[in-house]
Design an enzyme around this catalytic site. Structure first.
Site, PDB file in Angstrom:
ATOM      1  N   CYS A  70       0.834  -1.206   0.000  1.00  0.00           N
ATOM      2  CA  CYS A  70       0.000   0.000   0.000  1.00  0.00           C
ATOM      3  C   CYS A  70       0.868   1.255   0.000  1.00  0.00           C
ATOM      4  CB  CYS A  70      -0.919   0.003   1.219  1.00  0.00           C
ATOM      5  SG  CYS A  70      -1.839   1.550   1.384  1.00  0.00           S
ATOM      6  N   CYS A  73       0.236   3.726   3.319  1.00  0.00           N
ATOM      7  CA  CYS A  73       0.664   3.391   4.685  1.00  0.00           C
ATOM      8  C   CYS A  73       1.963   4.152   4.971  1.00  0.00           C
ATOM      9  CB  CYS A  73       0.893   1.889   4.805  1.00  0.00           C
ATOM     10  SG  CYS A  73      -0.620   0.940   5.127  1.00  0.00           S
ATOM     11  N   HIS A 141      -4.445   0.854   8.004  1.00  0.00           N
ATOM     12  CA  HIS A 141      -4.832   0.453   6.648  1.00  0.00           C
ATOM     13  C   HIS A 141      -6.269  -0.069   6.568  1.00  0.00           C
ATOM     14  CE1 HIS A 141      -4.005  -0.986   2.556  1.00  0.00           C
ATOM     15  NE2 HIS A 141      -4.724  -2.058   2.893  1.00  0.00           N
ATOM     16  N   ASN A 181     -14.260   8.645  -2.436  1.00  0.00           N
ATOM     17  CA  ASN A 181     -14.880   7.472  -3.046  1.00  0.00           C
ATOM     18  C   ASN A 181     -14.561   6.320  -2.114  1.00  0.00           C
ATOM     19  OD1 ASN A 181     -15.475   9.030  -5.331  1.00  0.00           O
ATOM     20  ND2 ASN A 181     -13.529   8.508  -6.292  1.00  0.00           N
ATOM     21  N   HIS A 192      -6.655   1.776   1.268  1.00  0.00           N
ATOM     22  CA  HIS A 192      -6.327   2.570   2.456  1.00  0.00           C
ATOM     23  C   HIS A 192      -7.316   3.729   2.606  1.00  0.00           C
ATOM     24  CE1 HIS A 192      -3.066   3.704   5.373  1.00  0.00           C
ATOM     25  NE2 HIS A 192      -3.814   4.785   5.376  1.00  0.00           N
ATOM     26  N   HIS A 194      -8.847   6.940   2.520  1.00  0.00           N
ATOM     27  CA  HIS A 194      -8.345   8.219   2.023  1.00  0.00           C
ATOM     28  C   HIS A 194      -9.421   8.942   1.219  1.00  0.00           C
ATOM     29  CE1 HIS A 194      -7.965   5.873  -1.682  1.00  0.00           C
ATOM     30  NE2 HIS A 194      -7.778   7.000  -2.354  1.00  0.00           N
ATOM     31  N   GLN A 196      -9.837  12.633  -1.555  1.00  0.00           N
ATOM     32  CA  GLN A 196      -9.077  13.388  -2.551  1.00  0.00           C
ATOM     33  C   GLN A 196      -9.536  14.843  -2.550  1.00  0.00           C
ATOM     34  OE1 GLN A 196      -8.430  11.296  -6.414  1.00  0.00           O
ATOM     35  NE2 GLN A 196      -9.975   9.883  -5.641  1.00  0.00           N
TER      36      GLN A 196
HETATM   37 ZN   LIG Z   1      -2.352   1.333   3.655  1.00  0.00          ZN
END
Ligand SMILES: [Zn+2]
Length: 366
Positions: A70, A73, A141, A181, A192, A194, A196
């Site tokens: 990932c 991370c 994660h 999303n 992970h 997150h 945007q």
């Molecule tokens: Zn991650």
């Protein structure tokens, strides 16, 4: 909140947002990273008078790597990621595969994105300037936004506020869009947790239409459209999902998606950067609740899209109003809502769930 800004090996900016107790000396990015040729283009569609972002370099972007690979991370022993530090709270950095970037300006042949349309324009194009950023909500994660602690969610809100303010000052940016999303069903390429941020060099079609509606409403009534929409939902209450001291969440009267929630501050502001500290603090708790509703509704992971609608950087305070629109792509625990012929072809939505019934079920998913 403490912000620490550093630069990645290929020149991209990275900002750490840490809790007040953490003192950070940013670790250097040790990767031998080459610049991605991030040349994208805006093409003008003369039929709809809309801009389309063409970004051919994004086809090769990282697609659903395993957890061990990932890139979001923290970096660790023998593993260098996009975040050089071995731990972080919240981090924001420029996307390595941006749809919009100010780095490689090209030739402009079309109308300016915000200017009037010239008499003849059939193949206008502009360099895809602007900004695309990634917001990592947590170093962990395997969690979702709704799993964050209250203080962690406050840091995410602070990062959104800070980046909205910074990008609003960028002369190439006309509109700042913070969004998430969530879930494989919506096409997420990195698991992970997150979000945007896009800094568009034009006002997006949806926002342009909303601003035109608000202007027409003001001309007809002398009143603010967004104030009246919120007041009506609060007075009626049949579609209200939750209310807090500073925020109201409701299913809109003409919801497009089977389960869709709009979240408005009770006192209108133009964008995230203009939230009061009380509104921002309250938002952290409210957004944790709202983002968790779909999962509780369907008793399992539910893909959703959450987008912050903000006033464009050069528009007036009354032209648009900050609000969040979030919807799941599920219409039932085992069924997805697809945007098929009518929705994709004509932009005309058919909703299979009556909004008042959706609101009742979303209230029950508290
Ligand atoms: Zn991650």
């Amino acid at each position: 909140m403490n912000r620490t800004t550093t630069t990645l090996a290929d020149g991209r900016e990275l900002h750490y947002y840490d809790g007040a107790s953490r003192v950070r000396r940013p670790a250097p990015d040790q990767r031998p990273l080459e610049q991605v040729g991030a040349r994208s283009e805006l093409r003008f569609d003369p039929v709809l008078e809309e801009w389309v972002i063409v970004a051919g370099h994004r086809q090769g972007r990282t697609h659903r790597p395993s957890a061990g690979d990932c890139p979001l991370c923290p970096s660790g022993e023998g593993r260098l990621t996009e975040v050089p530090a071995d731990d972080y709270d919240v981090v924001v950095f420029e996307n390595r595969f941006p749809a919009l970037s100010g780095r490689e300006p090209g030739l402009a042949t079309g109308p300016t994105p915000s200017g009037p349309v010239p008499p003849v324009v059939l193949d206008g194009s502009r360099p895809g300037v602007g900004r695309c950023e990634v917001v990592c909500f947590t170093p962990e994660h395997d969690v979702a936004f709704a799993d964050l602690s209250r203080s962690q969610a406050e840091l995410v809100v602070d990062a959104w506020r800070d980046r909205t303010e910074a990008l609003s000052a960028d002369p190439s940016v006309e509109q700042v869009f913070c969004f998430e999303n969530h879930g494989v069903d919506i096409g997420v390429t990195l698991e992970h947790p997150h979000g945007q941020i896009y800094g568009y060099p034009f006002v997006t079609p949806r926002t342009r239409q909303a601003m035109a509606s608000a202007e027409g409403y003001h001309q007809r009534t002398g009143r603010n459209l967004f104030d009246d929409v919120l007041a009506r939902e609060r007075a009626d209450a049949s579609r209200v999902v939750l209310e807090s001291a500073e925020w109201t969440a409701f299913v809109p009267h003409a919801a497009r998606w089977p389960f869709e929630i709009h979240l408005y501050p009770n006192h209108r502001v133009r964008d995230l950067a203009h939230l009061s500290d009380a509104q921002a603090k309250d938002l952290a708790g409210v957004s944790l609740d709202v983002m968790g509703r779909f999962e509780r509704l369907f008793d399992g992971p539910s893909a959703y899209v959450a987008g912050w609608h903000q006033t464009p950087t050069r528009a007036g305070d009354d032209d648009m109003a900050l609000h969040l629109e979030v919807f799941t792509v599920r219409r039932a625990a085992d069924k997805l809502k697809y945007l098929a012929g009518s929705e994709s072809g004509m932009g005309a939505f058919t909703n299979d769930v009556v909004p008042e019934e959706a609101a009742r079920r979303l209230r029950a998913a508290a």
